[in-house]
Design a protein around this motif. Structure first.
Motif, PDB file in Angstrom:
ATOM      1  N   MET A   1       0.850  -1.199   0.000  1.00  0.00           N
ATOM      2  CA  MET A   1       0.000   0.000   0.000  1.00  0.00           C
ATOM      3  C   MET A   1       0.883   1.246   0.000  1.00  0.00           C
ATOM      4  O   MET A   1       1.824   1.330   0.777  1.00  0.00           O
ATOM      5  N   PRO A   2       0.610   2.208  -0.923  1.00  0.00           N
ATOM      6  CA  PRO A   2       1.470   3.402  -0.960  1.00  0.00           C
ATOM      7  C   PRO A   2       1.298   4.209   0.317  1.00  0.00           C
ATOM      8  O   PRO A   2       0.294   4.103   1.011  1.00  0.00           O
ATOM      9  N   GLY A   3       2.322   5.028   0.612  1.00  0.00           N
ATOM     10  CA  GLY A   3       2.230   5.878   1.791  1.00  0.00           C
ATOM     11  C   GLY A   3       1.165   6.944   1.624  1.00  0.00           C
ATOM     12  O   GLY A   3       0.688   7.202   0.520  1.00  0.00           O
ATOM     13  N   ARG A   4       0.815   7.536   2.736  1.00  0.00           N
ATOM     14  CA  ARG A   4      -0.225   8.574   2.713  1.00  0.00           C
ATOM     15  C   ARG A   4       0.428   9.952   2.581  1.00  0.00           C
ATOM     16  O   ARG A   4       1.614  10.115   2.841  1.00  0.00           O
ATOM     17  N   LEU A   5      -0.399  10.921   2.210  1.00  0.00           N
ATOM     18  CA  LEU A   5       0.043  12.313   2.252  1.00  0.00           C
ATOM     19  C   LEU A   5      -0.458  12.915   3.561  1.00  0.00           C
ATOM     20  O   LEU A   5      -1.645  12.835   3.870  1.00  0.00           O
ATOM     21  N   ILE A   6       0.455  13.502   4.313  1.00  0.00           N
ATOM     22  CA  ILE A   6       0.054  14.213   5.534  1.00  0.00           C
ATOM     23  C   ILE A   6       0.330  15.697   5.313  1.00  0.00           C
ATOM     24  O   ILE A   6       1.477  16.096   5.115  1.00  0.00           O
ATOM     25  N   VAL A   7      -0.740  16.491   5.296  1.00  0.00           N
ATOM     26  CA  VAL A   7      -0.596  17.940   5.138  1.00  0.00           C
ATOM     27  C   VAL A   7      -0.630  18.576   6.520  1.00  0.00           C
ATOM     28  O   VAL A   7      -1.444  18.191   7.364  1.00  0.00           O
ATOM     29  N   VAL A   8       0.270  19.497   6.766  1.00  0.00           N
ATOM     30  CA  VAL A   8       0.280  20.192   8.061  1.00  0.00           C
ATOM     31  C   VAL A   8       0.241  21.689   7.796  1.00  0.00           C
ATOM     32  O   VAL A   8       1.054  22.216   7.035  1.00  0.00           O
ATOM     33  N   SER A   9      -0.745  22.374   8.382  1.00  0.00           N
ATOM     34  CA  SER A   9      -0.826  23.823   8.211  1.00  0.00           C
ATOM     35  C   SER A   9      -1.258  24.444   9.526  1.00  0.00           C
ATOM     36  O   SER A   9      -1.766  23.748  10.409  1.00  0.00           O
ATOM     37  N   ASN A  10      -1.070  25.745   9.635  1.00  0.00           N
ATOM     38  CA  ASN A  10      -1.452  26.418  10.868  1.00  0.00           C
ATOM     39  C   ASN A  10      -2.934  26.223  11.156  1.00  0.00           C
ATOM     40  O   ASN A  10      -3.325  25.849  12.246  1.00  0.00           O
ATOM     41  N   ARG A  11      -3.770  26.475  10.173  1.00  0.00           N
ATOM     42  CA  ARG A  11      -5.224  26.340  10.312  1.00  0.00           C
ATOM     43  C   ARG A  11      -5.709  25.116   9.557  1.00  0.00           C
ATOM     44  O   ARG A  11      -5.144  24.768   8.533  1.00  0.00           O
ATOM     45  N   ILE A  12      -6.790  24.519  10.049  1.00  0.00           N
ATOM     46  CA  ILE A  12      -7.396  23.413   9.317  1.00  0.00           C
ATOM     47  C   ILE A  12      -8.827  23.812   8.971  1.00  0.00           C
ATOM     48  O   ILE A  12      -9.480  24.468   9.777  1.00  0.00           O
ATOM     49  N   PRO A  13      -9.301  23.464   7.758  1.00  0.00           N
ATOM     50  CA  PRO A  13     -10.700  23.784   7.462  1.00  0.00           C
ATOM     51  C   PRO A  13     -11.610  22.979   8.388  1.00  0.00           C
ATOM     52  O   PRO A  13     -11.438  21.763   8.513  1.00  0.00           O
ATOM     53  N   THR A  14     -12.546  23.649   9.037  1.00  0.00           N
ATOM     54  CA  THR A  14     -13.401  22.948  10.000  1.00  0.00           C
ATOM     55  C   THR A  14     -14.787  22.652   9.443  1.00  0.00           C
ATOM     56  O   THR A  14     -15.520  21.877  10.021  1.00  0.00           O
ATOM     57  N   GLY A  15     -15.152  23.321   8.305  1.00  0.00           N
ATOM     58  CA  GLY A  15     -16.466  23.061   7.707  1.00  0.00           C
ATOM     59  C   GLY A  15     -16.464  21.730   6.985  1.00  0.00           C
ATOM     60  O   GLY A  15     -15.409  21.122   6.769  1.00  0.00           O
ATOM     61  N   GLY A  16     -17.653  21.239   6.618  1.00  0.00           N
ATOM     62  CA  GLY A  16     -17.734  19.969   5.897  1.00  0.00           C
ATOM     63  C   GLY A  16     -17.213  20.112   4.481  1.00  0.00           C
ATOM     64  O   GLY A  16     -16.501  19.269   3.981  1.00  0.00           O
ATOM     65  N   ALA A  17     -17.557  21.242   3.837  1.00  0.00           N
ATOM     66  CA  ALA A  17     -17.175  21.409   2.436  1.00  0.00           C
ATOM     67  C   ALA A  17     -15.709  21.806   2.336  1.00  0.00           C
ATOM     68  O   ALA A  17     -15.102  22.227   3.302  1.00  0.00           O
ATOM     69  N   THR A  18     -15.148  21.664   1.151  1.00  0.00           N
ATOM     70  CA  THR A  18     -13.741  22.002   0.968  1.00  0.00           C
ATOM     71  C   THR A  18     -13.598  23.279   0.151  1.00  0.00           C
ATOM     72  O   THR A  18     -12.639  23.451  -0.563  1.00  0.00           O
ATOM     73  N   ALA A  19     -14.582  24.182   0.263  1.00  0.00           N
ATOM     74  CA  ALA A  19     -14.510  25.415  -0.520  1.00  0.00           C
ATOM     75  C   ALA A  19     -13.339  26.273  -0.075  1.00  0.00           C
ATOM     76  O   ALA A  19     -13.002  26.306   1.092  1.00  0.00           O
ATOM     77  N   GLY A  20     -12.713  26.974  -1.041  1.00  0.00           N
ATOM     78  CA  GLY A  20     -11.664  27.934  -0.661  1.00  0.00           C
ATOM     79  C   GLY A  20     -10.288  27.411  -0.959  1.00  0.00           C
ATOM     80  O   GLY A  20      -9.992  26.242  -0.751  1.00  0.00           O
ATOM     81  N   GLY A  21      -9.437  28.364  -1.406  1.00  0.00           N
ATOM     82  CA  GLY A  21      -8.057  28.184  -1.835  1.00  0.00           C
ATOM     83  C   GLY A  21      -7.356  26.889  -1.524  1.00  0.00           C
ATOM     84  O   GLY A  21      -7.417  25.922  -2.289  1.00  0.00           O
ATOM     85  N   LEU A  22      -6.654  26.885  -0.408  1.00  0.00           N
ATOM     86  CA  LEU A  22      -5.751  25.786  -0.123  1.00  0.00           C
ATOM     87  C   LEU A  22      -6.501  24.463   0.036  1.00  0.00           C
ATOM     88  O   LEU A  22      -6.019  23.411  -0.372  1.00  0.00           O
ATOM     89  N   ALA A  23      -7.698  24.518   0.617  1.00  0.00           N
ATOM     90  CA  ALA A  23      -8.469  23.299   0.820  1.00  0.00           C
ATOM     91  C   ALA A  23      -8.757  22.641  -0.522  1.00  0.00           C
ATOM     92  O   ALA A  23      -8.582  21.428  -0.687  1.00  0.00           O
ATOM     93  N   VAL A  24      -9.160  23.466  -1.487  1.00  0.00           N
ATOM     94  CA  VAL A  24      -9.427  22.933  -2.820  1.00  0.00           C
ATOM     95  C   VAL A  24      -8.122  22.399  -3.410  1.00  0.00           C
ATOM     96  O   VAL A  24      -8.057  21.309  -3.964  1.00  0.00           O
ATOM     97  N   ALA A  25      -7.062  23.170  -3.221  1.00  0.00           N
ATOM     98  CA  ALA A  25      -5.772  22.814  -3.798  1.00  0.00           C
ATOM     99  C   ALA A  25      -5.314  21.444  -3.325  1.00  0.00           C
ATOM    100  O   ALA A  25      -4.771  20.655  -4.088  1.00  0.00           O
ATOM    101  N   LEU A  26      -5.506  21.174  -2.069  1.00  0.00           N
ATOM    102  CA  LEU A  26      -4.929  19.965  -1.504  1.00  0.00           C
ATOM    103  C   LEU A  26      -5.885  18.788  -1.509  1.00  0.00           C
ATOM    104  O   LEU A  26      -5.484  17.658  -1.258  1.00  0.00           O
ATOM    105  N   HIS A  27      -7.143  19.098  -1.829  1.00  0.00           N
ATOM    106  CA  HIS A  27      -8.174  18.072  -1.760  1.00  0.00           C
ATOM    107  C   HIS A  27      -7.805  16.813  -2.554  1.00  0.00           C
ATOM    108  O   HIS A  27      -7.825  15.706  -2.020  1.00  0.00           O
ATOM    109  N   ASP A  28      -7.436  16.998  -3.831  1.00  0.00           N
ATOM    110  CA  ASP A  28      -7.182  15.842  -4.687  1.00  0.00           C
ATOM    111  C   ASP A  28      -6.000  15.028  -4.182  1.00  0.00           C
ATOM    112  O   ASP A  28      -6.069  13.806  -4.086  1.00  0.00           O
ATOM    113  N   GLY A  29      -4.935  15.754  -3.858  1.00  0.00           N
ATOM    114  CA  GLY A  29      -3.746  15.064  -3.358  1.00  0.00           C
ATOM    115  C   GLY A  29      -4.065  14.258  -2.112  1.00  0.00           C
ATOM    116  O   GLY A  29      -3.577  13.144  -1.926  1.00  0.00           O
TER     117      GLY A  29
END
Ligand code: ADQ
Length: 476
Positions: A1-29
């Motif tokens: 099984m390939p390794g996972r991607l772990i994203v670490v940022s100061n803030r985390i999106p807390t809403g259910g949807a992934t609307a907005g810049g970085l959240a959208v950017a990182l969603h696919d990855g």
């Protein structure tokens, strides 16, 4: 099984949807390999350590900031030392020992939490200036995964770093990553200059640096937007975003209210335009600037300055049926913002320093190709490196900006189309999905935590006296 991607940022999106810049950017990855996103929860709470706030389509793990973390790590070292330093405002740097101590303490505590979650085959992607020391702290805990870092704001000039409590730590922290991503070629050049000046570092011609026993690669990854999504939001569906108060013609500005965005000079330039160029024309400047970091003194000051300036300019020029500056000090729904961009005759981006500036790209994406508005763009925004056909301005020169507003509002259609086509190519070439995949592919190509002896074939070719070739030669 390939390794996972772990994203670490100061803030985390807390809403259910992934609307907005970085959240959208990182969603696919994140969604692709079953990823994890780790970041601080925006609200205080009782939990210690990481706690799950969502698992679909990827796991989101939050941690709480203590009141001391918030004051000293977030508002303090991150936003009253690193932010002004990186935005060429060393005069605003507020140095206090408790800021630096808490910055180090928070990063150490977060490294403990990440080390419990990370597996050797995972890739970790750390974001922004709040978390510079994370890889260094993780290596000290024996974490050997590949770790990438992306700095969203400008890389500081070498001389300016001397204001930091321990300037040599920036190089040591960055060298603990496998890949350091920056917004522009100019940022990359400044980062390499820092390494060249450090006796512990040995730079190679391909932009990688041997630093003690590690090898780190440095290159630029200009961030972009989700072009099609923004274009669709901007499409005219008959909604009148102004309601019944539609101005005859308007210039738009959209920014977090931050001193780095050059807002007072922008207002002054619009005043100069009205004074010397308008000649009976009655355009309006629509400025949307939601509050940001208001408890920091420098932010309070600029808020007051803008209220005073807009009041003064409106007082001088307004008429019963015309308000020259419409200043909206709050957020606006992104869909409505996109439509406003599409209707505007020009957009003013006047940053004194800016990592990239996504508003410039959003404005270009929102335009009607057959009748586009004109982007007036500061030379000091990262976006100017590739959007050379925008009307580039010096944001310190109010007169030049006033002339640029005049030129934009009088520009012949053919010239507007030509400039827009060129800017649009730059925006499409940096689409956010490309940005994410290019960074992750470059991280995947990094050799990882081999010892330096295993890299003996990686001979030093020449000192990197000329950094202009670095960007294209890495990552191939
Ligand atoms: P910011 O400094 O926040 O980002 P920017 O790149 O312009 O600046 O991004 C702001 C985003 O917020 C844009 O998507 C914009 O549409 C949105 N926004 C701004 N004002 C808004 C409002 N009133 N209502 C709704 N949305 C609003 C940091 C760096 C930048 C870098 C980005 C991404 O400072 O240089 O480009 O990260 O890396």
């Amino acid at each position: 099984m390939p390794g996972r991607l772990i994203v670490v940022s100061n803030r985390i999106p807390t809403g259910g949807a992934t609307a907005g810049g970085l959240a959208v950017a990182l969603h696919d990855g994140l969604a692709e390999n079953g990823g994890i996103w780790i970041g601080a929860h925006p609200e205080p709470g009782p939990e210690e350590g990481l706690f799950e706030i969502g698992s679909d389509p990827y796991t989101r793990l939050a941690f709480r900031l203590s009141p001391e973390d918030y004051s000293n790590y977030y508002l303090g070292f991150s936003n009253s030392v690193l932010w002004p330093l990186c935005h060429r405002r060393s005069d605003l740097v507020d140095l206090r020992p408790e800021f630096y101590d808490q910055y180090l303490a928070l990063n150490e505590r977060l490294a403990d939490m990440i080390a419990e979650v990370a597996r050797p085959d995972d890739d970790i992607w750390v974001h922004d200036y709040h978390l510079l020391p994370i890889a260094h702290a993780l290596r000290a805990r024996g974490v050997s995964c590949k770790i990438g870092y992306f700095l969203h704001i400008p890389f500081p000039a070498l001389g300016d770093m001397s204001v930091l409590p321990d300037p040599g730590m920036i190089a040591a922290w960055l060298a603990a990553y496998d890949l350091v991503g920056l917004q522009t070629r100019a940022d990359t050049a400044r980062c390499l200059e820092m390494f060249r000046a450090d006796p512990r570092a040995e730079p190679f011609a391909d932009g990688s640096i041997k630093f003690e026993e590690r090898l780190v690669r440095v290159r630029s990854f200009p961030i972009g937007i989700a072009v099609d999504e923004f274009r669709q939001m901007a499409a005219d569906d008959g909604t009148a975003p102004f309601g019944s108060e539609q101005p005859e013609e308007f210039v738009i500005g959209v920014d977090r209210l931050d001193y780095s965005k050059g807002l007072p000079n922008r207002f002054r330039a619009f005043g100069e335009y009205l004074e010397h160029h308008a000649k009976g024309r009655r355009p309006c400047l629509l400025q949307v600037a939601p509050p940001s970091r208001e408890v920091v003194e420098a932010y309070r000051q600029i808020t007051e300055e803008l209220e005073e300036l807009s009041g003064r300019i409106n007082g001088r020029y307004a008429q019963l049926d015309w308000t020259p500056i419409r200043y909206i000090h709050r957020s606006i729904d992104r869909g409505r913002l996109a439509m406003l961009h599409r209707q505007a005759s020009a957009c003013l981006v006047t940053s004194l320093a800016d990592g990239m500036n996504l508003v410039a790209k959003e404005f270009v994406a929102a335009q009607k190709p057959e009748d586009p508005g004109v982007l007036i763009l500061s030379r000091f925004a990262g976006a100017a490196e590739d959007m050379t056909e925008a009307l580039l301005v010096n944001p310190y020169d109010v007169g030049e900006m006033a002339s640029a507003i005049d030129a934009a509002l009088n520009m012949p259609l053919e010239e507007r189309q030509r400039r827009h086509q060129s800017c649009l190519r730059a925006v499409e070439n940096s689409d956010i999905s490309l940005w994410t995949s290019q960074f992750l592919q470059a991280l995947a190509r990094c050799p990882g935590t081999m010892t330096m002896s295993a890299r003996s074939t990686h001979k030093r070719r020449e000192s990197v006296a000329d950094t202009t070739g670095v960007e294209s030669s890495i990552g191939t």
